[in-house]
Design an enzyme around this catalytic site. Structure first.
Site, PDB file in Angstrom:
ATOM      1  N   ALA A   9       0.710   3.556  -7.357  1.00 19.65           N
ATOM      2  CA  ALA A   9       0.620   2.553  -6.295  1.00 19.65           C
ATOM      3  C   ALA A   9       1.714   1.491  -6.353  1.00 19.65           C
ATOM      4  O   ALA A   9       2.520   1.363  -5.426  1.00 19.65           O
ATOM      5  CB  ALA A   9      -0.763   1.892  -6.335  1.00 19.65           C
ATOM      6  N   ALA A  10       1.750   0.717  -7.425  1.00 24.48           N
ATOM      7  CA  ALA A  10       2.705  -0.383  -7.503  1.00 24.48           C
ATOM      8  C   ALA A  10       4.138   0.130  -7.585  1.00 24.48           C
ATOM      9  O   ALA A  10       5.034  -0.362  -6.893  1.00 24.48           O
ATOM     10  CB  ALA A  10       2.390  -1.264  -8.710  1.00 24.48           C
ATOM     11  N   ARG A  32      14.270   0.877   1.592  1.00 26.35           N
ATOM     12  CA  ARG A  32      14.433   0.347   2.948  1.00 26.35           C
ATOM     13  C   ARG A  32      15.420  -0.810   3.019  1.00 26.35           C
ATOM     14  O   ARG A  32      16.050  -1.029   4.063  1.00 26.35           O
ATOM     15  CB  ARG A  32      13.076  -0.129   3.477  1.00 26.35           C
ATOM     16  CG  ARG A  32      12.052   0.977   3.673  1.00 26.35           C
ATOM     17  CD  ARG A  32      10.758   0.424   4.272  1.00 26.35           C
ATOM     18  NE  ARG A  32       9.740   1.460   4.342  1.00 26.35           N
ATOM     19  CZ  ARG A  32       8.651   1.503   3.592  1.00 26.35           C
ATOM     20  NH1 ARG A  32       8.444   0.550   2.686  1.00 26.35           N
ATOM     21  NH2 ARG A  32       7.762   2.470   3.725  1.00 26.35           N
ATOM     22  N   GLU A  49       7.599   8.893 -14.426  1.00 25.58           N
ATOM     23  CA  GLU A  49       6.147   9.063 -14.470  1.00 25.58           C
ATOM     24  C   GLU A  49       5.801   9.960 -15.647  1.00 25.58           C
ATOM     25  O   GLU A  49       6.333  11.064 -15.768  1.00 25.58           O
ATOM     26  CB  GLU A  49       5.656   9.668 -13.159  1.00 25.58           C
ATOM     27  CG  GLU A  49       4.227  10.166 -13.160  1.00 25.58           C
ATOM     28  CD  GLU A  49       3.217   9.095 -13.518  1.00 25.58           C
ATOM     29  OE1 GLU A  49       2.303   9.404 -14.315  1.00 25.58           O
ATOM     30  OE2 GLU A  49       3.341   7.952 -13.030  1.00 25.58           O
ATOM     31  N   SER A  94       1.750   8.949  -6.541  1.00 23.70           N
ATOM     32  CA  SER A  94       1.143   8.265  -5.388  1.00 23.70           C
ATOM     33  C   SER A  94      -0.157   8.876  -4.889  1.00 23.70           C
ATOM     34  O   SER A  94      -0.196   9.499  -3.831  1.00 23.70           O
ATOM     35  CB  SER A  94       2.164   8.217  -4.237  1.00 23.70           C
ATOM     36  OG  SER A  94       3.202   7.336  -4.534  1.00 23.70           O
ATOM     37  N   CYS A  99      -9.036   5.455  -6.415  1.00 23.94           N
ATOM     38  CA  CYS A  99     -10.376   4.994  -6.028  1.00 23.94           C
ATOM     39  C   CYS A  99     -11.189   6.087  -5.342  1.00 23.94           C
ATOM     40  O   CYS A  99     -12.414   5.978  -5.228  1.00 23.94           O
ATOM     41  CB  CYS A  99     -10.268   3.773  -5.115  1.00 23.94           C
ATOM     42  SG  CYS A  99      -9.507   2.345  -5.925  1.00 23.94           S
ATOM     43  N   VAL A 134       7.899   6.628 -21.284  1.00 24.58           N
ATOM     44  CA  VAL A 134       8.739   5.572 -21.845  1.00 24.58           C
ATOM     45  C   VAL A 134       8.109   5.060 -23.133  1.00 24.58           C
ATOM     46  O   VAL A 134       6.929   4.716 -23.168  1.00 24.58           O
ATOM     47  CB  VAL A 134       8.917   4.424 -20.838  1.00 24.58           C
ATOM     48  CG1 VAL A 134       9.682   3.261 -21.475  1.00 24.58           C
ATOM     49  CG2 VAL A 134       9.657   4.927 -19.600  1.00 24.58           C
ATOM     50  N   ASP A 161      -1.718  -2.818 -12.207  1.00 23.57           N
ATOM     51  CA  ASP A 161      -2.763  -2.938 -13.228  1.00 23.57           C
ATOM     52  C   ASP A 161      -2.243  -3.312 -14.612  1.00 23.57           C
ATOM     53  O   ASP A 161      -3.046  -3.570 -15.515  1.00 23.57           O
ATOM     54  CB  ASP A 161      -3.545  -1.625 -13.341  1.00 23.57           C
ATOM     55  CG  ASP A 161      -4.421  -1.366 -12.137  1.00 23.57           C
ATOM     56  OD1 ASP A 161      -4.431  -2.198 -11.214  1.00 23.57           O
ATOM     57  OD2 ASP A 161      -5.094  -0.316 -12.104  1.00 23.57           O
ATOM     58  N   ASN A 195      -0.850  -2.283  -4.781  1.00 20.58           N
ATOM     59  CA  ASN A 195       0.037  -1.965  -3.662  1.00 20.58           C
ATOM     60  C   ASN A 195       0.770  -3.201  -3.150  1.00 20.58           C
ATOM     61  O   ASN A 195       1.969  -3.148  -2.861  1.00 20.58           O
ATOM     62  CB  ASN A 195      -0.768  -1.321  -2.528  1.00 20.58           C
ATOM     63  CG  ASN A 195      -1.003   0.156  -2.764  1.00 20.58           C
ATOM     64  OD1 ASN A 195      -0.138   0.984  -2.524  1.00 20.58           O
ATOM     65  ND2 ASN A 195      -2.191   0.498  -3.260  1.00 20.58           N
TER      66      ASN A 195
END
Length: 444
Positions: free
Chosen positions: A10-11, A21, A32, A38, A42, A80, A280, A302
């Protein structure tokens, strides 16, 4: 400009898209440790009973979309292990075991949080699950075979309650263990009684004030050992909370709370130059408490990710904070809260008043009107709104969002009377329940 993002959910990917953009030609690399990008965490509990047909439906954008459509170097299986803040390098290990090293100009830490496992003895046994990722849920689904009869859920928070409902819908006997005197700790204890009643109504075995000490079994879990005795079980779901995934930052000098959440300012910057954090794994400024807080929710992740991406792109985009709004479904009950409850108001030393109301969610004379229960907290001297708890079968979501907006705007209890809210008998009473409580208790 080299942008590196640690975390592909999300973040992290909200930030990546804002950089894409706003910075033409930006070199964006996301790392990741898993293999899925993504997705809506929930929604995981609702795959269990088939309400959501597949975990694939939870994926918003897959890895290939980020690579092919947006030109983001989206890597999977990259864990990482550390950051050299002086040389501005990220290093770690690939799933193949090969080491990697990556330079950055700006870095975002969006590593989320991992489920906690406070019970160590027997935690290695087959049949003990946590539910935070798609692979973890798929492991659980594979384990929920027809011969599984009794499922023990440890923890009565969001995930514990949601999983209790969906596991029950699969025809299993569900036992829920909570170490404190009530579940749904976002509520005050007297309001949690509505949740207890709903659990009993649906044959959920609720064990309160019970500590889990160990798990036992030969190869697979067979017993949960508690301070009140041994309980037979076929499967265990641990849902006792999460911890920020930031242990790899040791030695970097990045400031963190005691729980490991990275301290960030309004622009999502950490204490180290060119390093940002969101979601989080990071702190959240609480507007009601007027201090840094840690309330990990998908909505916040988000929003913080989006703003981190804008700030990393050179835009002025402050994160204005949260009021701590959350909602969950538990069988036929909706449980929602925003701001602080009475217990928290006491802990923080607020001079407060608490007001309660039982009201119909629509016009009382209209067919289908159902009762909801509301408790609000206000500051005593000026009746500034501080928090609300609402439970009931219908109409809860509408009221909690109105109250959350009022909290964000720093409104008082009498201010609620001036709100121009929608009214027609099938949708509301002429005075909304929030306005009813203001009429009864507000001082003008």
């Amino acid at each position: 400009m080299k942008y590196v993002i640690i975390g592909g959910d999300a973040a992290g990917m909200s930030a990546a898209m804002e950089i894409y953009r706003n910075v033409p030609g930006a070199e964006i690399t996301s790392l990741e440790r898993g293999f899925i990008y993504s997705y809506g965490q929930c929604g995981l509990p609702y795959v269990v009973d088939g309400r959501i047909s597949s975990t694939k439906r939870l994926i918003a954008r897959d890895v290939e979309t980020f690579r092919d459509k947006y030109g983001i170097d989206a890597r999977v299986g990259y864990e990482v292990n550390g950051i050299d803040v002086d040389k501005q390098l990220v290093f770690g290990t690939q799933a193949s075991g090969e080491a990697f090293e990556l330079p950055y100009d700006k870095l975002l830490i969006a590593t989320g949080a991992d489920p906690t496992m406070p019970v160590k003895k027997g935690a290695h046994l087959v049949g003990i699950h946590t539910v935070k990722t798609i692979p973890q849920l798929e492991d659980l689904l594979a384990d929920l075979t027809p011969d599984i009869e009794t499922v023990t859920i440890i923890g009565g928070g969001y995930i514990g309650l949601e999983m209790a409902e969906t596991i029950h819908a699969c025809g299993k006997k569900v036992r829920l263990i909570q170490r404190s005197s009530y579940v749904a700790r976002i509520l005050d204890e007297e309001f949690a009684q509505h949740v207890h009643d709903e659990a009993k109504k649906n044959d959920i075995e609720l064990l309160l004030n019970t500590d889990v000490e160990a798990f036992e079994g030969q190869h697979r879990v067979e017993q949960v050992l508690t301070d009140k005795g041994a309980l037979q079980t076929d499967l265990v779901i641990m849902a006792v909370g999460i911890k920020p995934n930031t242990q790899f930052l040791e030695g970097t000098g990045i400031a963190m709370l005691k729980n490991g959440a990275i301290i960030v300012n309004r622009h999502l910057e950490t204490s180290i130059e060119n390093i940002y954090a969101a979601g989080d794994c990071a702190t959240h400024f609480n507007i009601v408490k007027e201090r840094l807080d840690y309330i990990p929710l998908g909505t916040t992740a988000n929003k913080q990710g989006r703003l981190a991406g804008l700030n990393m792109s050179g835009k002025f985009a402050p994160f204005r904070g949260i009021v701590g709004t959350s909602i969950l479904k538990f069988f036929n009950l909706t449980i929602a809260t925003t701001g602080i409850n009475e217990q928290k108001a006491k802990e923080l030393g607020f001079d407060y008043e608490a007001f309660k109301l039982s009201a119909r969610h629509i016009a009382g004379y209209y067919p289908g009107a159902q009762r909801m229960y509301i408790k609000i907290i206000v500051r005593k001297r000026d009746q500034l709104l501080l928090g609300a708890q609402i439970v009931g079968p219908s109409g809860v979501d509408k009221r909690i969002d109105v109250f959350a907006t009022a909290l964000y705007s720093k409104m008082t209890l009498p201010d609620l009377l001036d709100l121009d809210l929608a009214y027609a008998p099938p949708f509301n009473g002429v005075w909304d329940p929030l306005q009813q409580i203001a009429r009864k208790n507000g001082r003008l």
